[in-house]
Design an enzyme around this catalytic site. Structure first.
Site, PDB file in Angstrom:
ATOM      1  N   CYS A 179       6.056  12.261  -2.374  1.00 58.71           N
ATOM      2  CA  CYS A 179       4.941  11.779  -1.910  1.00 58.71           C
ATOM      3  C   CYS A 179       4.925  11.282  -0.547  1.00 58.71           C
ATOM      4  O   CYS A 179       3.751  10.892  -0.143  1.00 58.71           O
ATOM      5  CB  CYS A 179       4.203  10.839  -2.874  1.00 58.71           C
ATOM      6  N   HIS A 319      -1.407   3.463  -0.209  1.00 63.06           N
ATOM      7  CA  HIS A 319      -0.875   4.611  -0.978  1.00 63.06           C
ATOM      8  C   HIS A 319      -1.564   4.700  -2.337  1.00 63.06           C
ATOM      9  O   HIS A 319      -1.975   5.528  -2.795  1.00 63.06           O
ATOM     10  CB  HIS A 319       0.733   4.442  -1.174  1.00 63.06           C
ATOM     11  N   GLU A 330       2.761  -2.368  -4.151  1.00 63.23           N
ATOM     12  CA  GLU A 330       2.219  -2.043  -2.612  1.00 63.23           C
ATOM     13  C   GLU A 330       1.472  -3.424  -2.162  1.00 63.23           C
ATOM     14  O   GLU A 330       1.612  -4.194  -0.858  1.00 63.23           O
ATOM     15  CB  GLU A 330       1.396  -0.911  -2.752  1.00 63.23           C
ATOM     16  N   LYS A 351      -7.449   7.813  -2.736  1.00 56.68           N
ATOM     17  CA  LYS A 351      -7.003   8.646  -3.781  1.00 56.68           C
ATOM     18  C   LYS A 351      -7.835   8.403  -5.175  1.00 56.68           C
ATOM     19  O   LYS A 351      -7.922   9.038  -6.103  1.00 56.68           O
ATOM     20  CB  LYS A 351      -5.624   8.207  -4.529  1.00 56.68           C
ATOM     21  N   HIS A 356      -4.355  12.424  -6.024  1.00 55.59           N
ATOM     22  CA  HIS A 356      -2.919  12.284  -5.297  1.00 55.59           C
ATOM     23  C   HIS A 356      -2.470  13.698  -4.865  1.00 55.59           C
ATOM     24  O   HIS A 356      -2.263  14.614  -5.926  1.00 55.59           O
ATOM     25  CB  HIS A 356      -1.962  11.624  -6.016  1.00 55.59           C
ATOM     26  N   PHE A 415       8.586   9.144  -4.755  1.00 53.56           N
ATOM     27  CA  PHE A 415       9.589   9.180  -5.761  1.00 53.56           C
ATOM     28  C   PHE A 415      10.826   9.441  -5.024  1.00 53.56           C
ATOM     29  O   PHE A 415      10.932  10.320  -4.121  1.00 53.56           O
ATOM     30  CB  PHE A 415       9.391  10.445  -6.858  1.00 53.56           C
TER      31      PHE A 415
END
Lengths: 432, 139
Positions: A179, A319, A330, A351, A356, A415
């Site tokens: 991502c 994010h 975050e 998002k 996403h 990830f």
């Protein structure tokens, strides 16, 4: 004294769940319209998650001889070709005989390579016993499988198509950091221009994991929202009741250009791409560190790279996946980096509306930051009714009439522990 | 030598062959003519030839073994008299020119590489390949 080459964003192209162009995507963002709906691309009955943010009514933007390239394009590569064509049109400059060697292409792509249907077909015909029957595959009496499928499913296939489609001859590279890919691709492209390796870069990201295998994988990880009955509300980053992310798909491309050259040709500059920070959490495969360790360094380095102070940042495109862990981590990172200014800097996660986009997310969100600066408008963080007490930032919850942005920041974390942070500066504030 | 192929035979398969080629190469069907050269006129590349063969096999429910044209053209000529180190000999070239009679004679060059033979293929060549494969299948 050696003057550092700077980078202008002069073209944007988007194919997203909100629209198949930059203008339609931006309008939907400003209207707070959700792109999330029941899955139409395949029968998701039986899956715990049956909603996603799919690209809708997609018609590839190719004509004439380039049309053949679509034969080699899986779904997300076709998104990439369209978004890139829009970005180059929008920039009003593209590779030509004199400049092709000075053009590069850097793209974040495909968390998953092989199209499910093709895998399934191959398995049925040549590995039905659980083992690949090579003698049957290569027996002249057996009808061969589609030879183009192999070309279509190579990990760099999309990049190869982009380079061929636009006649880019200088440099190309793919980024595969899950991502974080889209954001890192744009950061790498910026550095390529800075160090003189190219004067123009087509930079972006593209992905689609809304297929039986992609959906199943994220379902098994328990990472997705199961709010099948309220798709438009399913993605609610930073909300107390959030329960996972919503899978999206699409592509975002930017034309990056050496600043002085862009000025000389009178280009419309959306923003200066001013800073890039990358870090590795090296913590766990899918978990983010609760303290924000990793993202903290990425944000600090991006600010330092741009020569900007935290207090100058007006907007953060987070994010913000809407998973329990990401959003807390975050926010902790933002508090750590911004100190008292964390209470003032405006934050939203787009998002919430477009899901996403995995490897495409960072690139699309970079375009969103450039547009926020250009239009002096901030996209909302939708569905944020009751913020999680541990997510106590200054979220954009209602659309505001106008909000000039001096510096915007975009975060993308993947990830595997890759963290990308990009910094964008209002061109009015960028001297020269 | 295999049985001859008439103009009528060609016309029987031509529409479906042309359609498969047009689709594989993303060309307007009107651009595809029986004399069109796949590479020079229709801008095919080598991987497209694999795709065209794949589509023709499906369309006509036939098998087109790789290298079939070369094998058939060689006929009873021993391999080392047909080509040496991948280069066609003079007798080899003569055989090929006879076999691929649809290709204008000036397109064959002395000392041609075998690997360059597909560049000569026209839409009619593909029609003949299909017809021969159909005859093989029903033999």
């Amino acid at each position: 004294m050696l003057v550092r080459r700077r980078v202008a964003i002069t073209g944007l192209g988007l194919v997203t769940p909100l629209g198949n162009s930059t203008a339609t995507t931006w309008r939907a963002l400003m209207a707070g319209r959700s792109g999330i709906a029941p899955i139409r691309g395949f029968d998701a009955g039986g899956y715990p998650v049956r909603i996603a943010a799919e690209v809708k009514d997609f018609e590839p933007r190719t004509q004439g001889a380039h049309h053949k390239l679509l034969k080699y394009a899986v779904r997300h590569a076709a998104f990439a070709l369209s978004a890139a064509a829009e970005a180059i049109d929008d920039a009003g400059v593209g590779p030509c005989a004199e400049t092709a060697n000075r053009w590069g292409c850097v793209a974040g792509s495909g968390m998953m390579g092989v199209a499910f249907d093709e895998l399934a077909q191959f398995q049925r015909r040549f590995a039905s016993g659980g083992k690949l029957a090579a003698h049957a595959l290569f027996d002249p009496a057996t009808p061969a499988p589609d030879p183009i499928a192999y070309a279509r499913n190579q990990a760099n296939a999309g990049l190869a198509l982009l380079v061929q489609r636009f006649g880019i001859r200088g440099y190309a590279s793919s980024v595969h950091t899950a991502c974080a890919s889209g954001g890192q691709a744009i950061g790498q492209a910026m550095r390529l221009i800075r160090r003189g390796g190219a004067d123009f870069v087509l930079a972006g990201g593209f992905d689609s994991m809304i297929n039986p295998v992609g959906l199943a994988g994220f379902c098994m990880l328990g990472a997705l929202s199961t709010d099948n009955d309220m798709p438009a509300r399913a993605s609610r980053p930073f909300d107390r009741s959030r329960n996972g992310f919503v899978l999206g798909e699409g592509a975002g491309f930017l034309v990056l250009e050496e600043w002085q050259a862009a000025r000389r040709r009178g280009a419309r500059i959306y923003a200066e791409l001013a800073g890039d920070g990358n870090s590795l959490s090296s913590y766990r495969i899918t978990d983010s560190h609760p303290s924000g360790d990793g993202p903290i360094q990425a944000m600090r380095w991006a600010l330092a790279d741009a020569g900007a102070r935290p207090s100058e940042v007006g907007y953060i495109n987070a994010h913000g996946t809407s998973t329990l862990m990401n959003d807390r981590s975050e926010c902790a990172a933002v508090r750590s980096v911004f100190g008292p200014h964390a209470a003032r800097v405006k934050v939203s996660s787009t998002k919430s509306l477009m899901g996403h986009l995995v490897s495409g997310a960072g690139a699309v969100e970079a375009a969103v930051c450039a547009l926020a600066i250009h239009h002096s408008q901030l996209p909302v963080s939708a569905n944020l009714d009751q913020p999680d007490p541990q997510c106590d930032l200054n979220f954009v919850r209602e659309p505001a009439a106008s909000c000039r942005v001096g510096i915007a920041m975009s975060n993308s974390f993947g990830f595997g522990g890759s963290n990308s942070c990009l910094i964008f500066r209002n061109p009015e504030d960028a001297a020269g | 030598m295999p049985a001859s192929i008439s103009k009528d035979d060609i016309q029987t398969v031509y529409p479906r062959v042309a359609k498969a080629i047009a689709e594989a190469l993303a060309r307007d069907p009107a651009e595809v003519r029986v004399t069109s050269r796949l590479f020079a006129d229709l801008e095919a590349e080598s991987i497209d030839l694999l795709d065209i063969v794949f589509r023709l096999e499906r369309e006509f429910n036939i098998q087109i073994p790789r290298g079939r044209i070369i094998e058939d053209a060689r006929g009873d000529l021993p391999e080392d008299e047909f080509e040496r180190n991948g280069v066609l000999t003079a007798p080899g070239l003569a055989r090929l020119r006879e076999y691929m009679s649809e290709v204008p004679a000036e397109n064959f060059r002395a000392q041609m590489n075998l690997a360059d033979v597909p560049a000569l293929f026209t839409v009619e060549t593909m029609c003949k390949i299909v017809i021969r494969a159909m005859r093989d299948g029903s033999a």
